[in-house]
Each structure stands twice: as structure tokens, then as C-alpha cells.
Write an enzyme that holds these catalytic residues in place. Structure first.
Site: not given
Ligand code: HEC
Ligand code: HEC
Length: 352
Positions: A146
Site C-alpha cells: 500500500e
Molecule cells: C493500496 C490501496 C490502499 C491504500 C493506499 C489504503 N487502503 Fe485502506 N484498505 C485497502 C484494502 C485492500 C483493504 C482491505 C484489507 C483487508 O481487509 O485485509 C483496506 C481496508 C481499510 C479499512 C477497513 C474498512 C472495513 O470495512 O473494514 C479502512 C478503514 C481503511 N482501509 C482506511 C484507510 C486509510 C485511512 C488509509 C490511509 C492511511 C488507507 N486505507 C490506505 C486498500 C488501501
């Protein structure tokens, strides 16, 4: 409200008397409406204005800082990726890709869920491995697929190089203005706690029974009758419990997933957690394709049928699916008057 009760009583008596009478038929429809609402509102609730709680209070200054950080690419290894890259707020908080791409095009194994309303879930990620949105922030910042930052200190250093953060942190933390990692997590968390999407569904759940069309009500009724709603419940229609994906069969046979993912078992190592995932929220789901933890299913109609097959052991008719999808669209019809004020800012939500 005695008048109201009396009216209900009259309608009840009338509808019991003569089912052929057309006047009574309308009354019956009205009565069904009340019953449907009663049933729905035992499982589903309107969204709160924010997801702030005693342990996680939010202030305007914290939210302002958190918002800036949410869009900040400088806190990714090559300065190209922000939270908004995979969770774009002008697109219901999702990128509509099966698997998101992080720094250098790296792909993880799971589909990006929406950040809207996520702060209300019982835990974060498909397997619930982070206890809240504050704890979740560490995941993406340091995840090599990420934002790929090498350490917490490196994240803090990047922000120290940008003068605007000196002011923003001082405003959000007037007593101790230092930039620290826990404050970054707290501020992004506070911002996410303000990301609520009140919609026509909330009008209905707050008692305006005229806010759903007849077809949408049919869809709601079917989701209650078939047994979807006990799993997809609460104000977010999901996010409140874990369940096995595939109660009646192996999920991979239906989703055609390329890679097998054991879900919560990967975290707990308990055999009972095999194929267990957090039940996802169905808020805005018509806009958040593709579906399931690995984005393996492209359209919502198929996802709904797969759910019926795998979780309920039944097959739905085309009409059932149409009605359910119509109902699921209601939550994406945003009201735009959130008291958190956030939805009014949507013009500013585009990536900088
Ligand atoms: C490269 C893509 C990527 C980036 C950049 C990213 N995310 Fe995510 N995010 C994901 C993915 C894929 C998941 C699910 C992963 C898992 O469940 O294992 C996720 C899960 C989440 C969740 C959980 C939501 C749920 O319903 O469970 C949250 C909240 C979230 N991200 C917030 C953020 C925040 C705040 C940032 C920046 C600090 C961020 N993400 C940066 C891809 C990304
Ligand atoms: C026993 C609990 C349970 C029941 C009953 C259930 N679901 Fe689900 N639902 C889940 C779980 C768990 C997932 C996540 C599966 C995964 O991707 O790993 C899910 C995922 C979904 C998704 C995909 C959401 C997304 O963002 O990817 C949709 C749509 C959905 N369910 C709709 C329904 C409908 C419609 C019904 C009734 C026909 C239903 N569900 C019944 C537990 C349930």
C-alpha cells in the site's frame, strides 16, 4: 398519540372485515407498511451523525487535520499514494478495482472496502484484525503493498518537512503541538468518524414511510423474509458480526476466486474461523463493485444470488433479485445534509 392508535385500530378492523373492498385494500397496504417498518426497525437503524464516542471524541480541528492527512501522498514511499487513492471519497470510498494498487503498482490480496461509515463497524478489515479506525491506520501506511513507508518515524519526518502541518497540528493539539505517530492515527481516525452517509434509507428508518417506493419496500421485505437482514444488520447493514462465507457450500465454487483466502483463521489460527469474514456493510453497495473480499464477482445481481445460494441454501427468482437490488440502491441516495457537515464539502473531496 391516541388518535394515531385509534386510526390503526380502525384500519385493522376494516381490513379484517372485507378483503374484496378496494378501500380496504389500500388500508391493508398501509397496514403492511407499518408491519414492514416495525420488522425492519428491529434490525436496521438510521446512521448517527458521527461515529465519535467517549474514547474517541472529535473536534473540527482534528477532522480538518485528518482530512488533510487522508489526501496526503507525501506519506507514501514514493509520494504517489494516499488513502484517497484506494478509498476515493468522490467515489463512495472505493476504487472499483478487484484488488487495489499501492506504491509501484503492488497488489494486495483483498478488495478495498469503503471508508464511509466504516468507523461504525465492530472492527476493521475483512478479518477484523484492527480494533478500530485509529488502529487500522498503521496497516496501510507501513504495508509494502500500500503506502510502503519503512517506519513510523519516517512518516513523522515526512510531515515535519511540510510547513502546513506545523499549523494544522498546533490547531488540533493546542496543548502539545508536536507531530507524533499516534496523533496522525487519531486525526485520520477522527476524520473517518465523520464520514457518514445519511440517505433516503435513513429517512425511512426515522419513520418517513413514504420515502421508499413500492419496489424498494418489496426488496426490503424479501431481505427480511429470506433472512439476509439478521447478518446484514445495524445502522450500516453489516459490519456488526463475523460469519462463515459459505454455510451451504465452498465459496470458491461460486465466486470462482482465483486464490483461496481462509479469512479470520489467518489471524486467529483457530480452525473454527476458517472462511469466516466480517459481514460487510451493504450501505452504498450498488456503487462499490466488484464484490466479496477479493472482488471476484463483478455485478451485484450475481453477488445477491451467490449470497442466497451460499448463506441461505436457496435460489432467488429474477424478480427477487431486482427488488433486492432496488432496495439496496436506497442507501446510495445521499441526503447531503449531514450535521457533521461533511457531505456538504463533497466538492472539495476530489484528489488534489
Ligand atoms: C493500496 C490501496 C490502499 C491504500 C493506499 C489504503 N487502503 Fe485502506 N484498505 C485497502 C484494502 C485492500 C483493504 C482491505 C484489507 C483487508 O481487509 O485485509 C483496506 C481496508 C481499510 C479499512 C477497513 C474498512 C472495513 O470495512 O473494514 C479502512 C478503514 C481503511 N482501509 C482506511 C484507510 C486509510 C485511512 C488509509 C490511509 C492511511 C488507507 N486505507 C490506505 C486498500 C488501501
Ligand atoms: C449468515 C450470514 C449472511 C447472510 C444470511 C447473508 N449474508 Fe451477505 N455476506 C455475508 C458475509 C460473511 C459476506 C462477506 C463474504 C466475503 O466476501 O468474504 C457477505 C457479503 C455480501 C455482499 C457483498 C458485499 C461487498 O461489499 O462485497 C452482498 C451484496 C450481500 N452479502 C448481500 C446479501 C443478501 C442480499 C443476502 C440475502 C439473500 C445476504 N447477503 C445474506 C454474510 C451473510
Amino acid at each position: 398519540m391516541p388518535k394515531y392508535v385509534l386510526l390503526l385500530f380502525i384500519i385493522l378492523v376494516l381490513s379484517c372485515q372485507d378483503k374484496q373492498n378496494s378501500f380496504v385494500t389500500t388500508s391493508e397496504a398501509h397496514l403492511d407498511d407499518e408491519v414492514l417498518y416495525e420488522m425492519a426497525s428491529t434490525y436496521l437503524f438510521a446512521l448517527p451523525h458521527t461515529a465519535a464516542d467517549e474514547a474517541h471524541p472529535i473536534t473540527d480541528d482534528l477532522v480538518k487535520l485528518g482530512k488533510e492527512l487522508y489526501f496526503e501522498k507525501a506519506i507514501s514511499l514514493d509520494k504517489t499514494v494516499s488513502c484517497n487513492t484506494c478509498h476515493p471519497l468522490d467515489n463512495y470510498g472505493v476504487d472499483n478495482k478487484p484488488l487495489s494498487e499501492g506504491v509501484g503498482g503492488a497488489k494486495g490480496a483483498r478488495n478495498s472496502p469503503s471508508t464511509y461509515n466504516a468507523a461504525l463497524h465492530l472492527a476493521q478489515f475483512w478479518d477484523g484484525r484492527a480494533k478500530d479506525v485509529e488502529a487500522q491506520v498503521e496497516g496501510p501506511l507501513l504495508n509494502p503493498d500500500e503506502m510502503a513507508m519503512l517506519s513510523k518515524e519516517a512518516v513523522v519526518q515526512r510531515l515535519k518537512q511540510l510547513p502546513k502541518y506545523k499549523t494544522l497540528f498546533a490547531e488540533a493539539y493546542p496543548k502539545n503541538t508536536q507531530i507524533t505517530y499516534p496523533k496522525i492515527a487519531q486525526a485520520i481516525g477522527a476524520f473517518e468518524r465523520s464520514l457518514m452517509t445519511p440517505s433516503r434509507l435513513d429517512d425511512y428508518l426515522e419513520g418517513d414511510l413514504s420515502s421508499l417506493s413500492i419496489q424498494e419496500k418489496q426488496g426490503l421485505k424479501k431481505m427480511l423474509d429470506f433472512g439476509c437482514i439478521p447478518c446484514h444488520s445495524g445502522s450500516t447493514m453489516g459490519g456488526v458480526m463475523y460469519q462463515k462465507f459459505g454455510l451451504f457450500d465452498e465459496y470458491q465454487r461460486f465466486t470462482k476466486s482465483e486464490n483461496y483466502d481462509a479469512g479470520k483463521m489467518l489471524v486467529t489460527e483457530l480452525p473454527g474461523d476458517k472462511d469466516v469474514f466480517k459481514v460487510p456493510s451493504l450501505r452504498n453497495v450498488t456503487q462499490t463493485a466488484p464484490y466479496f473480499h477479493d472482488g471476484s464477482v463483478e455485478n451485484l445481481e450475481d453477488a445477491v444470488q451467490i449470497m442466497a445460494n451460499l448463506q441461505l441454501g436457496r435460489t432467488l427468482s429474477e424478480q427477487d433479485i431486482k427488488d433486492i437490488v432496488a432496495f439496496l440502491g436506497v442507501s446510495a441516495d445521499w441526503r447531503g445534509d449531514s450535521e457533521s457537515g461533511f457531505l456538504n464539502l463533497d466538492k472539495q473531496m476530489t484528489e488534489k
